[in-house]
Design a protein around this motif. Structure first.
Motif, PDB file in Angstrom:
ATOM      1  N   ARG A 291       0.678  -1.093  -0.043  1.00  0.00           N
ATOM      2  CA  ARG A 291      -0.083  -0.040  -0.071  1.00  0.00           C
ATOM      3  C   ARG A 291       0.790   1.319   0.006  1.00  0.00           C
ATOM      4  NH1 ARG A 291      -3.159  -1.237   5.096  1.00  0.00           N
ATOM      5  NH2 ARG A 291      -4.144   0.628   4.901  1.00  0.00           N
ATOM      6  N   ARG A 292       0.712   2.048  -1.058  1.00  0.00           N
ATOM      7  CA  ARG A 292       1.754   3.118  -1.328  1.00  0.00           C
ATOM      8  C   ARG A 292       1.328   4.242  -0.187  1.00  0.00           C
ATOM      9  NH1 ARG A 292       5.305   2.934  -5.262  1.00  0.00           N
ATOM     10  NH2 ARG A 292       4.837   1.581  -6.910  1.00  0.00           N
ATOM     11  N   GLY A 293       2.167   5.027   0.143  1.00  0.00           N
ATOM     12  CA  GLY A 293       1.834   6.136   1.134  1.00  0.00           C
ATOM     13  C   GLY A 293       1.612   5.916   2.489  1.00  0.00           C
ATOM     14  N   ILE A 294       1.562   4.492   2.736  1.00  0.00           N
ATOM     15  CA  ILE A 294       1.099   4.146   4.362  1.00  0.00           C
ATOM     16  C   ILE A 294       2.440   3.612   4.963  1.00  0.00           C
ATOM     17  CG2 ILE A 294      -0.217   2.638   5.506  1.00  0.00           C
ATOM     18  CD1 ILE A 294      -2.334   2.895   3.814  1.00  0.00           C
ATOM     19  N   ALA A 295       2.807   4.087   6.199  1.00  0.00           N
ATOM     20  CA  ALA A 295       3.788   3.675   6.803  1.00  0.00           C
ATOM     21  C   ALA A 295       3.938   2.249   6.920  1.00  0.00           C
ATOM     22  CB  ALA A 295       3.968   4.496   8.084  1.00  0.00           C
ATOM     23  N   VAL A 296       5.140   1.892   7.120  1.00  0.00           N
ATOM     24  CA  VAL A 296       5.585   0.305   7.402  1.00  0.00           C
ATOM     25  C   VAL A 296       5.939  -0.098   8.714  1.00  0.00           C
ATOM     26  CG1 VAL A 296       6.771  -1.579   6.582  1.00  0.00           C
ATOM     27  CG2 VAL A 296       5.934  -0.125   4.782  1.00  0.00           C
ATOM     28  N   LYS A 297       5.164  -0.802   9.475  1.00  0.00           N
ATOM     29  CA  LYS A 297       6.099  -1.240  10.592  1.00  0.00           C
ATOM     30  C   LYS A 297       6.095  -2.722  10.618  1.00  0.00           C
ATOM     31  CE  LYS A 297       4.999  -0.971  15.684  1.00  0.00           C
ATOM     32  NZ  LYS A 297       4.176  -0.568  16.590  1.00  0.00           N
ATOM     33  N   VAL A 298       7.532  -3.054  11.271  1.00  0.00           N
ATOM     34  CA  VAL A 298       8.124  -4.336  11.204  1.00  0.00           C
ATOM     35  C   VAL A 298       7.550  -5.046  12.587  1.00  0.00           C
ATOM     36  CG1 VAL A 298       9.960  -5.891  11.181  1.00  0.00           C
ATOM     37  CG2 VAL A 298       9.815  -3.841   9.688  1.00  0.00           C
ATOM     38  N   LEU A 299       6.918  -5.940  12.558  1.00  0.00           N
ATOM     39  CA  LEU A 299       6.376  -6.871  13.741  1.00  0.00           C
ATOM     40  C   LEU A 299       7.101  -8.160  14.043  1.00  0.00           C
ATOM     41  CD1 LEU A 299       2.403  -6.297  13.069  1.00  0.00           C
ATOM     42  CD2 LEU A 299       4.319  -4.933  14.588  1.00  0.00           C
ATOM     43  N   ALA A 300       7.123  -8.567  15.253  1.00  0.00           N
ATOM     44  CA  ALA A 300       8.166  -9.585  15.689  1.00  0.00           C
ATOM     45  C   ALA A 300       7.428 -11.020  15.477  1.00  0.00           C
ATOM     46  CB  ALA A 300       8.391  -9.643  16.978  1.00  0.00           C
ATOM     47  N   LYS A 301       6.566 -11.180  14.500  1.00  0.00           N
ATOM     48  CA  LYS A 301       5.728 -12.541  14.397  1.00  0.00           C
ATOM     49  C   LYS A 301       6.741 -13.150  13.324  1.00  0.00           C
ATOM     50  CE  LYS A 301       1.537 -14.687  12.925  1.00  0.00           C
ATOM     51  NZ  LYS A 301       0.345 -14.592  12.041  1.00  0.00           N
ATOM     52  N   GLY A 302       7.185 -14.427  13.937  1.00  0.00           N
ATOM     53  CA  GLY A 302       7.920 -15.669  13.150  1.00  0.00           C
ATOM     54  C   GLY A 302       9.321 -15.144  13.813  1.00  0.00           C
ATOM     55  N   GLU A 303      10.414 -16.032  13.376  1.00  0.00           N
ATOM     56  CA  GLU A 303      11.847 -16.115  13.666  1.00  0.00           C
ATOM     57  C   GLU A 303      12.632 -15.365  12.480  1.00  0.00           C
ATOM     58  OE1 GLU A 303      12.954 -16.642  16.746  1.00  0.00           O
ATOM     59  OE2 GLU A 303      10.846 -17.067  17.115  1.00  0.00           O
ATOM     60  N   ILE A 304      13.729 -14.564  12.632  1.00  0.00           N
ATOM     61  CA  ILE A 304      14.605 -14.280  11.568  1.00  0.00           C
ATOM     62  C   ILE A 304      15.814 -15.036  11.882  1.00  0.00           C
ATOM     63  CG2 ILE A 304      14.927 -12.172  13.035  1.00  0.00           C
ATOM     64  CD1 ILE A 304      15.234 -10.896   9.954  1.00  0.00           C
ATOM     65  N   THR A 305      16.457 -15.582  10.876  1.00  0.00           N
ATOM     66  CA  THR A 305      17.862 -16.359  11.116  1.00  0.00           C
ATOM     67  C   THR A 305      19.037 -15.552  10.398  1.00  0.00           C
ATOM     68  OG1 THR A 305      17.077 -17.839   9.165  1.00  0.00           O
ATOM     69  CG2 THR A 305      16.441 -18.429  11.376  1.00  0.00           C
ATOM     70  N   LYS A 306      18.652 -14.731   9.641  1.00  0.00           N
ATOM     71  CA  LYS A 306      19.782 -13.973   8.652  1.00  0.00           C
ATOM     72  C   LYS A 306      19.899 -12.626   9.059  1.00  0.00           C
ATOM     73  CE  LYS A 306      17.219 -16.429   4.788  1.00  0.00           C
ATOM     74  NZ  LYS A 306      16.361 -16.318   3.935  1.00  0.00           N
ATOM     75  N   PRO A 307      21.369 -12.164   9.106  1.00  0.00           N
ATOM     76  CA  PRO A 307      21.582 -10.838   9.291  1.00  0.00           C
ATOM     77  C   PRO A 307      20.829  -9.842   8.286  1.00  0.00           C
ATOM     78  CG  PRO A 307      23.517 -11.921   8.553  1.00  0.00           C
ATOM     79  CD  PRO A 307      22.412 -12.799   8.733  1.00  0.00           C
ATOM     80  N   LEU A 308      20.097  -9.056   8.363  1.00  0.00           N
ATOM     81  CA  LEU A 308      19.469  -8.081   7.466  1.00  0.00           C
ATOM     82  C   LEU A 308      19.538  -6.802   8.031  1.00  0.00           C
ATOM     83  CD1 LEU A 308      16.106 -10.219   6.627  1.00  0.00           C
ATOM     84  CD2 LEU A 308      18.186 -10.109   5.307  1.00  0.00           C
ATOM     85  N   THR A 309      19.880  -5.496   6.873  1.00  0.00           N
ATOM     86  CA  THR A 309      19.623  -4.271   7.220  1.00  0.00           C
ATOM     87  C   THR A 309      18.186  -3.965   6.726  1.00  0.00           C
ATOM     88  OG1 THR A 309      22.030  -3.982   6.757  1.00  0.00           O
ATOM     89  CG2 THR A 309      20.730  -2.063   7.044  1.00  0.00           C
ATOM     90  N   VAL A 310      17.382  -3.624   7.937  1.00  0.00           N
ATOM     91  CA  VAL A 310      15.810  -3.174   7.452  1.00  0.00           C
ATOM     92  C   VAL A 310      15.542  -1.732   7.878  1.00  0.00           C
ATOM     93  CG1 VAL A 310      13.721  -4.105   8.281  1.00  0.00           C
ATOM     94  CG2 VAL A 310      15.307  -5.700   8.403  1.00  0.00           C
ATOM     95  N   HIS A 311      15.027  -1.178   6.589  1.00  0.00           N
ATOM     96  CA  HIS A 311      14.736   0.110   6.927  1.00  0.00           C
ATOM     97  C   HIS A 311      13.064   0.214   6.832  1.00  0.00           C
ATOM     98  CE1 HIS A 311      18.750   1.644   5.580  1.00  0.00           C
ATOM     99  NE2 HIS A 311      18.727   0.434   4.772  1.00  0.00           N
ATOM    100  N   ALA A 312      12.530   0.847   7.911  1.00  0.00           N
ATOM    101  CA  ALA A 312      10.989   0.826   8.085  1.00  0.00           C
ATOM    102  C   ALA A 312      10.945   2.192   8.720  1.00  0.00           C
ATOM    103  CB  ALA A 312      10.393  -0.247   8.645  1.00  0.00           C
ATOM    104  N   ASN A 313       9.415   2.463   8.802  1.00  0.00           N
ATOM    105  CA  ASN A 313       8.828   3.709   9.417  1.00  0.00           C
ATOM    106  C   ASN A 313       9.096   3.261  10.946  1.00  0.00           C
ATOM    107  OD1 ASN A 313       7.342   3.435   6.580  1.00  0.00           O
ATOM    108  ND2 ASN A 313       8.072   5.688   6.940  1.00  0.00           N
ATOM    109  N   ALA A 314       8.684   2.236  11.273  1.00  0.00           N
ATOM    110  CA  ALA A 314       8.620   1.915  12.616  1.00  0.00           C
ATOM    111  C   ALA A 314       8.858   0.525  13.044  1.00  0.00           C
ATOM    112  CB  ALA A 314       7.259   2.195  13.352  1.00  0.00           C
ATOM    113  N   PHE A 315       9.320  -0.048  14.413  1.00  0.00           N
ATOM    114  CA  PHE A 315       9.500  -1.381  14.660  1.00  0.00           C
ATOM    115  C   PHE A 315       8.918  -1.603  15.956  1.00  0.00           C
ATOM    116  CE2 PHE A 315      13.114  -0.131  12.014  1.00  0.00           C
ATOM    117  CZ  PHE A 315      13.416  -1.386  11.064  1.00  0.00           C
ATOM    118  N   SER A 316       8.426  -2.720  16.131  1.00  0.00           N
ATOM    119  CA  SER A 316       8.193  -3.119  17.630  1.00  0.00           C
ATOM    120  C   SER A 316       9.409  -3.446  18.207  1.00  0.00           C
ATOM    121  CB  SER A 316       7.161  -4.616  17.421  1.00  0.00           C
ATOM    122  OG  SER A 316       7.900  -5.476  17.186  1.00  0.00           O
ATOM    123  N   ALA A 317       9.395  -3.305  19.570  1.00  0.00           N
ATOM    124  CA  ALA A 317      10.582  -3.626  20.518  1.00  0.00           C
ATOM    125  C   ALA A 317      11.078  -4.860  20.261  1.00  0.00           C
ATOM    126  CB  ALA A 317      10.178  -2.997  21.826  1.00  0.00           C
TER     127      ALA A 317
END
Length: 170
Positions: A126-152
């Motif tokens: 959805r264009r023009g709507i801020a993106v928030k990264v949530l902690a559902k699921g696991e992450i196993t790789k090192p990634l550089t994530v750019h987003a408008n918001a992150f959950s703690a």
């Protein structure tokens, strides 16, 4: 083709000209108050006494026996738009979620995850709507994530996997 088959085929073809209700489908209207012999004479199916037997009886489906009707008990939403009406939706958030499991599934180790990259992979469409990264699921790789918001918890898990979480302006 034989004439018998043609005749049978012509009869079976259905069109607007030969549609009929199923046999026995249409019943005659129930005529109440037309004499004792009809079974619905005298009181015409209304019973003996009480509000329901009198003229002007409120027998509509939404009548609640005189108690305050539900449409009058419910809250009124004020304001120009239902979704934005105050004071009932003061805490509405205007973000679109992206889960860690989706990032882990779609991006390679060490990748730069920007909004455009997410959109290209079918996330945050959805264009023009801020993106928030949530902690559902696991992450196993090192990634550089750019987003408008992150959950703690999401920020914590990204950094624990060796990646970085970078906030975007706006």
């Amino acid at each position: 083709m034989s004439p018998v088959k043609e005749e049978a085929e012509r009869e079976e073809r259905i069109g607007l000209h030969n549609l009929r209700p199923a046999p026995g489908h249409r019943k005659p209207r129930k005529r109440v108050g037309r004499g004792e012999g009809s079974g619905l004479g005298k009181t015409a199916g209304r019973g003996q006494k009480g509000a329901g037997s009198r003229s002007g009886s409120k027998d509509r489906a939404r009548f609640e026996g005189g108690q305050m009707p539900i449409h009058m008990r419910m809250r009124k939403l004020r304001g120009p738009h239902m979704k934005k009406s105050m004071p009932f939706e003061m805490f509405r958030t205007h973000t679109q979620p992206v889960n860690l499991a989706d990032l882990d599934e779609r991006f390679e180790s060490g990748a730069e995850v920007t909004l455009e990259a997410m959109r290209a992979k079918g996330l945050a469409t959805r264009r023009g709507i801020a993106v928030k990264v949530l902690a559902k699921g696991e992450i196993t790789k090192p990634l550089t994530v750019h987003a408008n918001a992150f959950s703690a918890a999401a920020r914590e898990r990204i950094e624990a996997a060796g990646g970085t979480a970078q906030l975007l302006d706006g």
